[in-house]
Structure formats: C-alpha cells, structure tokens
Design an enzyme around this catalytic site. Structure first.
Site, PDB file in Angstrom:
ATOM      1  NE  ARG A  99      29.886 -43.669 -18.276  1.00 52.07           N
ATOM      2  CZ  ARG A  99      30.652 -43.460 -17.211  1.00 52.07           C
ATOM      3  NH1 ARG A  99      31.747 -44.209 -17.025  1.00 52.07           N
ATOM      4  NH2 ARG A  99      30.375 -42.499 -16.360  1.00 52.07           N
ATOM      5  CE  LYS A 134      42.340 -68.287 -16.632  1.00 49.10           C
ATOM      6  NZ  LYS A 134      42.705 -68.790 -15.283  1.00 49.10           N
ATOM      7  CG  ASP A 221      48.414 -76.524 -14.257  1.00 50.40           C
ATOM      8  OD1 ASP A 221      48.042 -75.359 -14.047  1.00 50.40           O
ATOM      9  OD2 ASP A 221      47.635 -77.495 -14.284  1.00 50.40           O
TER      10      ASP A 221
END
Length: 282
Positions: A99, A134, A221
């Site tokens: 896993r 992020k 931006d």
C-alpha cells in the site's frame, strides 16, 4: 537543513508508522513466515510513469532481501496491462510494502501525467510549465520530482531557496521598492545568493519594478492573456517573466503565445488524480 534523501526517509518512516503500526496482523495471521512469492506492478490506466526509484526504496526499507526486476523506467508512457516491475521475496514483506508503495507511485505518476498534458499544450513555444508550493505535506520532494519526470520545471522547492515577493509582502513592507530593497539588503547581510522574483498586479507595477531594478524575474499575477502580451512587450527581455493565477489547461496556450517565459500551475500537484495501478501476486 535536511537533504532530499533524509526527507524521503522520514516520509517512509511515517508512512509505515501510520499504516503498519504494531504489525500487519492480517498478513501475520494468514501467511507463513517462510513463504516466498512474486508480485508484479501492473498499469491499469494510460499515463506517465513516475516513482520507480522510490518503489525500490520502499521495498528495501521493508526487506532488503526483496529482489526487483524493472522493465519500465520513470518518464515512460504507460498503457493498461503494462508490467513495470516484478518483486520477488518473502510474501509477508511484499504485502506489508504494497500500500505505501502504491500510494506513492500512483500519486507521483498522476503528477507526471498531469504535467505532461500541460507541457504538451505548449509544444513549439519557449514557455515552460512550473510547479508551485501547493503540494501534499511531506511529499513535496517526490511531487517536485514527478513534475520533472513529466517534462515540467521546478520553481523554488520551498521558502528557503528563492525570494518571491508577493502581494502581501509588498503591502506589509509599504510598497514594491521597499520590499525589493529589504530583500537585497537581507541577502547582503546574511551572505545569501538568492534569486529575487516580484509579483506585480498591473502594468504600472511593472514600470515601477523596471525603474527600480534589483530583481531577476517578474510574475504577472492574474493578468489576462491580452494583458500578459502587453506586459511581455513592456519588459522587453530585460527580466525573466512568469504568469500565475487563473491559468487552466484550456487557456494555457494563450498565455504561452503571449510570450511569457514561465507559467506556474498549482493544479500540477494540488488537483491530481492518482494513476491507477495494482501490485498483484502471480
């Protein structure tokens, strides 16, 4: 500061601590200690492979006696049914590793696949896709590696390897010029050789940065593609340029065609679906 390998080792320790705890009681109760076997990693979805080297680290950490035969390397284009590698060793060890290994490889391959889609959208242009901060906590080094595997480019790794003066820094510092001056003085006082990037919100901000100087890259931006084209023309190659904010796969090409050097895309790491794969006995 800890190295990449040290951070990965800590991640694996935490992963096994939260997954195995005081023992895999299902495996311990059903599988004899001396049982040996084979498992193979099977791809179930088209994409870009990433995480083979980490899978090796996972297996070695669980049981150094496990032997791994690799057929496909990181960066390979994979399709359903492809066999990436075969692992051979104690069955208990293979089951305990399964896993954690799949969680990491699925995540990394998902990031690499997403990155390839974005970079392919810019084919023929000089523009490069950048990742951001992020990322999944604890997995940044692996996700950044997966971005490179997918053909993207790493931005800064964290807060320590570049100065990025954003809108909040500018507002708290009292203006663009003051923020830049303080960053330059900080580097001088502390013997830091760091690139400086500054975020701008308008063409007037760009003019202020260019009149003041002292930076390496200007980030536009939340500019539209049309505004970006004007901004690139205004900078005229004097600084590296980057677009950020509101950029999707659908409008990415338009930003690239505006002439910007880099486009940062948080979705490479924060909105990714893991690539489907399984680790099966045979």
């Amino acid at each position: 500061m800890k190295t990449k390998n040290e951070l990965i080792d800590e991640l694996l320790n935490l992963s096994f601590a939260e997954d195995v705890g005081d023992g895999d009681h299902t495996t311990l109760s059903t599988i004899p200690a001396d049982a040996l076997g084979h498992s193979r990693l099977i791809i179930k979805e088209k994409g870009i492979l990433s995480g083979v080297d980490i899978a090796r680290k996972v297996l070695e950490k669980v049981d150094p006696s496990i032997k791994m035969t690799v057929y496909m390397e990181d960066g390979s284009e994979v399709n359903p049914g492809d066999i990436v590698f075969i692992a051979e060793g104690p069955v208990r060890s293979l089951l305990i590793a399964e896993r954690t290994m799949l969680n990491i490889m699925q995540r990394m391959s998902g990031v690499a696949t997403m990155t390839r889609r974005y970079q392919d959208e810019l084919e023929g242009l000089h523009t490069k896709v950048l990742d951001t901060r992020k990322t999944t906590p604890g997995m940044r080094m692996l996700e950044k590696e997966a971005v490179k595997t997918g053909g993207g480019t790493n931005h800064r790794i964290g807060l320590f390897d570049m100065i990025l003066i954003k809108d909040n820094h500018i507002d708290f510092a009292g203006g663009i010029e003051k923020a830049i001056d303080r960053a330059l003085q900080y580097c001088k006082d502390n013997g830091k050789d760091l690139k400086i990037e500054v975020e701008v919100r308008s063409l007037d901000d760009i003019r202020r940065v260019m009149n003041h100087g002292g930076v390496d890259r200007i980030m536009f931006d939340n500019f539209t593609p049309e505004q970006t084209k004007e901004a690139v023309k205004l900078v005229n190659g004097n600084y590296e340029t980057e677009s950020s904010g509101g950029i999707t796969l659908e409008n990415l090409r338009a930003y690239g065609e505006a002439g910007v050097d880099f486009i940062s895309v948080g979705a490479l790491t924060h909105s990714v679906k893991g690539l489907d794969m399984s680790f099966k006995a045979f």
